[in-house]
Motif scaffolding. Structure first.
Motif, PDB file in Angstrom:
ATOM      1  N   THR A   1       1.172 -10.306  -0.020  1.00  0.00           N
ATOM      2  CA  THR A   1       2.254  -9.326   0.004  1.00  0.00           C
ATOM      3  C   THR A   1       2.652  -9.067   1.453  1.00  0.00           C
TER       4      THR A   1
ATOM      5  N   THR B   1       4.038  -4.606   4.322  1.00  0.00           N
ATOM      6  CA  THR B   1       3.084  -3.615   3.820  1.00  0.00           C
ATOM      7  C   THR B   1       2.478  -2.756   4.927  1.00  0.00           C
TER       8      THR B   1
ATOM      9  N   GLU C   1       6.960  -6.867  -1.655  1.00  0.00           N
ATOM     10  CA  GLU C   1       7.258  -8.291  -1.562  1.00  0.00           C
ATOM     11  C   GLU C   1       5.999  -9.056  -1.967  1.00  0.00           C
ATOM     12  N   TRP C   2       6.184 -10.180  -2.654  1.00  0.00           N
ATOM     13  CA  TRP C   2       5.036 -10.969  -3.131  1.00  0.00           C
ATOM     14  C   TRP C   2       5.330 -12.440  -2.881  1.00  0.00           C
TER      15      TRP C   2
ATOM     16  N   LEU D   1      -0.989  -2.483  -4.275  1.00  0.00           N
ATOM     17  CA  LEU D   1      -0.784  -3.925  -4.133  1.00  0.00           C
ATOM     18  C   LEU D   1      -1.532  -4.677  -5.230  1.00  0.00           C
TER      19      LEU D   1
ATOM     20  N   HIS E   1       0.007  -7.018  -8.480  1.00  0.00           N
ATOM     21  CA  HIS E   1      -0.382  -8.422  -8.623  1.00  0.00           C
ATOM     22  C   HIS E   1      -0.957  -8.677 -10.017  1.00  0.00           C
TER      23      HIS E   1
END
Length: 330
Positions: A89, A92, A139-140, A262, A266
Motif C-alpha cells: 500500500t 500511507t 492505494e494498493w 491496511l 487487503h
C-alpha cells in the motif's frame, strides 16, 4: 526486549529457526521454518512467542556473524512460491509537515488536486478508524509471488527494460492464513520495496508496471506488539562510500493509516484468505533517494537499518540480462 525470529540455512542445507531476544539468540529445537512454527501456534491456540518457547532453546548463536557468513534467509518463505503473495500500500505515511501543509493549502484555495494528493488527504482524514469501523481504503498494488522475495545480502535484480531501480525503506507485515480462512499476523520485517520510480513518475497509471519487481526483507521478524514509532536510516553506498543517506520514519505514529486498516482492506478480498497462503504486505514509506534526484547504478548497495531490529538489510543493485519474449499460437 523485542523478540525476533530468523530463518537459518547451514552449509549442508539444513534449515532451522532462531529466536533472538535483545542481544541474545538461540536455535529453536526441531523447527525448520517460521511457517512451520506459525502453524504449530495456530493449531495450539498459542501466540508465536509461546510456540517458540514451547519448542525450547538449543545452542546459542551470534546472528550478526551468521548474517556476515550469508547463512540467514528472509524470515518467511513458502516451499511453493506461488502460495506466497507480495503486495503493498502506498500514500500511507505522513511525510514532511511542509508537504502536508502545501496540499491542505491547495485544497483550501480550491485548486485541482492530483489523484495521488486526493488519496493522501482522504487517508489522513479516514485512515485511522475507530474500533469496529471501516476506514478509508488505501492505494494498493501487487509486487509478485514468492519467487520475487529476496533475502538479506542477495542482489536486487532489476529487469533490463527498467528505467530505474530505486530503494523504498519500510516495514512489511508478514501473515499466514489459517485453515478456517483467518489471517494471522506473524510480525513485521524491515523491507526494501524496490521499485522503478522513473516509470511511475512518467505516468501514474504505470504504477502497476513499476511495482512488478523483486523486494527484500531483513533477516529478523519482529513478533509481539507493534512499536508505534520506528526510526531508521536508509543509505546508498557506491564503491564503498556513502552516496546518499537519510532518516526514515514508520510505525503508526508516523502513518496516515493504521496498520489494522491496511490489513482490513487487503484481507477483505476472499482471494487473499486462502488457507495456508503466506502474505508479505509492504506498508509504504515517505523517504526515497529518487526524490533527492539520486539515480542508482549497478553495484550500488542499499542499506536499511532501524531499531528494534538489530541487523541491517543490505542488498546490491544488479541488472538482469535482456530477454526476448514471443507468444506462440497453438
Amino acid at each position: 526486549m523485542a523478540q525476533r525470529l530468523l530463518q537459518h540455512r547451514a552449509e549442508d542445507g539444513a534449515r532451522s529457526v532462531i529466536l533472538a531476544d535483545g542481544d541474545q539468540a538461540w536455535f529453536l529445537n526441531g523447527v525448520a521454518s517460521t511457517r512451520e512454527l506459525a502453524q504449530r501456534a495456530i493449531a495450539a491456540g498459542h501466540s508465536l512467542a509461546a510456540a517458540a518457547e514451547a519448542a525450547g532453546k538449543g545452542a546459542a548463536v551470534d546472528i550478526a556473524a551468521e548474517l556476515a557468513a550469508g547463512r540467514l534467509l528472509a524470515p518467511i518463505d513458502h516451499e511453493d512460491p506461488a502460495h506466497l503473495w507480495m503486495t503493498g500500500t502506498g500514500l500511507t505515511h505522513l511525510g514532511s509537515a511542509e508537504g502536508r501543509n502545501k496540499m491542505h493549502a491547495a485544497a483550501a484555495a480550491g485548486e485541482k488536486l492530483t489523484d495521488s494528493m486526493r488519496m493522501f488527504l482522504e487517508g489522513v482524514e479516514g485512515g485511522k478508524p475507530e474500533a469496529g469501523q471501516t476506514g478509508q481504503q488505501p492505494e494498493w498494488f501487487y509486487k509478485g509471488d514468492g519467487s520475487q522475495l529476496v533475502g538479506p545480502g542477495d542482489d536486487l535484480l532489476s529487469p533490463a527494460f527498467a528505467q530505474d531501480g530505486g530503494e523504498e525503506p519500510e516495514l512489511a507485515g508478514v501473515y499466514i492464513v489459517g485453515l478456517d480462512g483467518t489471517p494471522f499476523r506473524l510480525g513485521l520485517a524491515l523491507a526494501n520495496e524496490f521499485s522503478d520510480h522513473v516509470t511511475e513518475r512518467h505516468n501514474y497509471l504505470w504504477l502497476a508496471h513499476s511495482k512488478l519487481r523483486v523486494a527484500a526483507l531483513g533477516a529478523e521478524l519482529l513478533i509481539g506488539e507493534v512499536p508505534e514509532d520506528i526510526r531508521g536510516t536508509s543509505r546508498i553506498l557506491r564503491d564503498g562510500e556513502v552516496l546518499w543517506e537519510k532518516p526514515f520514519l514508520s510505525g503508526e505514529a508516523n502513518m496516515s493509516h493504521s496498520i489494522g486498516n491496511l490489513e482490513q482492506h487487503h484481507f477483505k478480498y476472499g482471494l487473499f484468505r486462502r488457507a495456508g497462503d503466506v502474505h508479505v504486505h509492504f506498508f509504504g514509506t515517505a523517504t526515497l533517494s529518487f526524490s533527492d534526484e539520486v539515480r542508482t547504478n549497478p553495484g550500488d548497495e542499499f542499506e536499511i537499518s532501524a531499531a528494534p531490529f538489530t541487523l541491517p538489510l543490505r542488498n546490491r543493485l544488479a541488472i538482469a540480462a535482456a530477454e526476448t519474449v514471443s507468444v506462440k499460437v497453438l
